[in-house]
Scaffold this motif. Structure first.
Motif, PDB file in Angstrom:
ATOM      1  N   ARG A   1       0.827  -1.218   0.000  1.00 42.14           N
ATOM      2  CA  ARG A   1       0.000   0.000   0.000  1.00 42.14           C
ATOM      3  C   ARG A   1       0.857   1.262   0.000  1.00 42.14           C
ATOM      4  NH1 ARG A   1      -3.089  -3.131   3.638  1.00 42.14           N
ATOM      5  NH2 ARG A   1      -2.054  -2.160   5.425  1.00 42.14           N
TER       6      ARG A   1
ATOM      7  N   ARG B   1       2.412   1.667  -3.756  1.00 42.37           N
ATOM      8  CA  ARG B   1       1.520   1.913  -4.897  1.00 42.37           C
ATOM      9  C   ARG B   1       1.426   3.382  -5.316  1.00 42.37           C
ATOM     10  NH1 ARG B   1      -3.476  -2.108  -3.449  1.00 42.37           N
ATOM     11  NH2 ARG B   1      -2.792  -3.941  -4.623  1.00 42.37           N
TER      12      ARG B   1
ATOM     13  N   TYR C   1       0.947  -6.277  -5.620  1.00 43.59           N
ATOM     14  CA  TYR C   1       1.610  -5.042  -6.071  1.00 43.59           C
ATOM     15  C   TYR C   1       1.212  -4.724  -7.511  1.00 43.59           C
ATOM     16  CZ  TYR C   1       5.509  -1.835  -7.103  1.00 43.59           C
ATOM     17  OH  TYR C   1       6.271  -0.761  -7.477  1.00 43.59           O
TER      18      TYR C   1
ATOM     19  N   ARG D   1       2.708  -4.679 -10.645  1.00 47.49           N
ATOM     20  CA  ARG D   1       3.435  -3.883 -11.635  1.00 47.49           C
ATOM     21  C   ARG D   1       4.469  -4.735 -12.354  1.00 47.49           C
ATOM     22  NH1 ARG D   1       4.673   2.149  -9.129  1.00 47.49           N
ATOM     23  NH2 ARG D   1       2.628   2.471  -8.156  1.00 47.49           N
TER      24      ARG D   1
END
Length: 267
Positions: A90, A93, A130, A132
């Protein structure tokens, strides 16, 4: 399906999460648990681990070019470790920087009985959370060869205790920010980290090699407080910035006045 939490796990998690930040004496079970900041100390880069693919690696393999975030967990932890890893996700991000590009993350198990298969399963879940590209190449989940995890924890000041009755570890939570050369730059406490704190810590650990002019100004306005593991406003920096802006305004006024007077004489 709801996940069942052992009552002892909740108690350990609640107490351990606040052990490092509290000014009161910890209960007997947590006297050897906490985080001792050892800023500027070089971590033992020769320690050997196995990664989530069961490949032998040295800690130093993950250093040299980019700053590194170091986190200690154990993969079968019922509550606190998953909370800490999810909190880290968190915090990351909102950042425009990506794991595997501007920085790396090394997650190390403190339980020497754990296996690369357990590390791989935890990595799969966290990297998916996550979400990405290239994160898998930059976020490493390790298990120690022998007591390597414990030795690394001792070197950076991460103290924990094994509770044999419940087969769990009492430990605090924190994020160690390391320079590309393996020096401890900052330690952030807690489960959720302010994205600003993570970004500023990475800028500092990179020795100003990543970040923008705005980041440099923020570092001028905010300073790291070792007592809280956070970045807070630097009062004197604000005063200095105000003084500089005031002087700049006065200088601009004088220049404008001189030009005006010079133009008047020519007329």
């Amino acid at each position: 399906m709801k996940r069942w939490i052992h009552p002892a796990s909740f108690v350990w998690a609640l107490l351990a999460a606040t052990a490092s930040a509290s000014n009161t004496a910890p209960p007997p079970g947590l006297r050897d648990v906490g985080i001792e900041q050892r800023l500027d100390q070089v971590v033992p880069l020769d320690l050997r681990f196995r990664d989530e693919s069961d490949n032998p690696v040295r800690l130093g393999d993950f250093f040299g070019q980019k700053p590194v975030l170091l986190a200690f967990v154990y993969y079968h932890c019922p509550m606190l470790c998953p909370m800490a890893l999810e909190g880290l996700v968190r915090s990351l991000r909102p950042l425009s920087w990506n794991v595997g590009e501007e920085f790396q993350i090394v997650t190390v198990s403190i339980d020497e009985r754990e296996s690369p298969a357990q590390a791989a399963e935890k990595k799969r879940k966290i990297v998916a959370l996550y979400g990405r590209d290239r994160a898998a190449s930059g976020w490493h989940f390790l298990v120690g060869e022998g007591d390597a995890g414990r030795r690394l924890a001792e070197a950076v000041g991460f103290r924990f205790r094994y509770d044999g009755a419940d087969d769990q570890f009492a430990h605090a939570t924190g994020l160690f920010v390391l320079t590309p050369l393996g020096r401890i730059s900052r330690v952030l406490f807690g489960i959720d980290y302010a994205p600003r704190d993570v970004r500023l810590a990475l800028v500092e650990a990179s020795q100003q090699k990543i970040g923008t002019l705005a980041d440099q100004l923020l570092l001028f306005c905010y300073h790291y407080d070792p007592a809280t593991g956070k970045y807070g406003p630097a009062a004197m920096a604000g005063v200095r910035i105000g003084a500089v802006l005031t002087l700049a305004a006065l200088a601009a006024f004088v220049v404008i006045q001189l030009r005006h007077e010079s133009a008047q004489r020519k007329v």
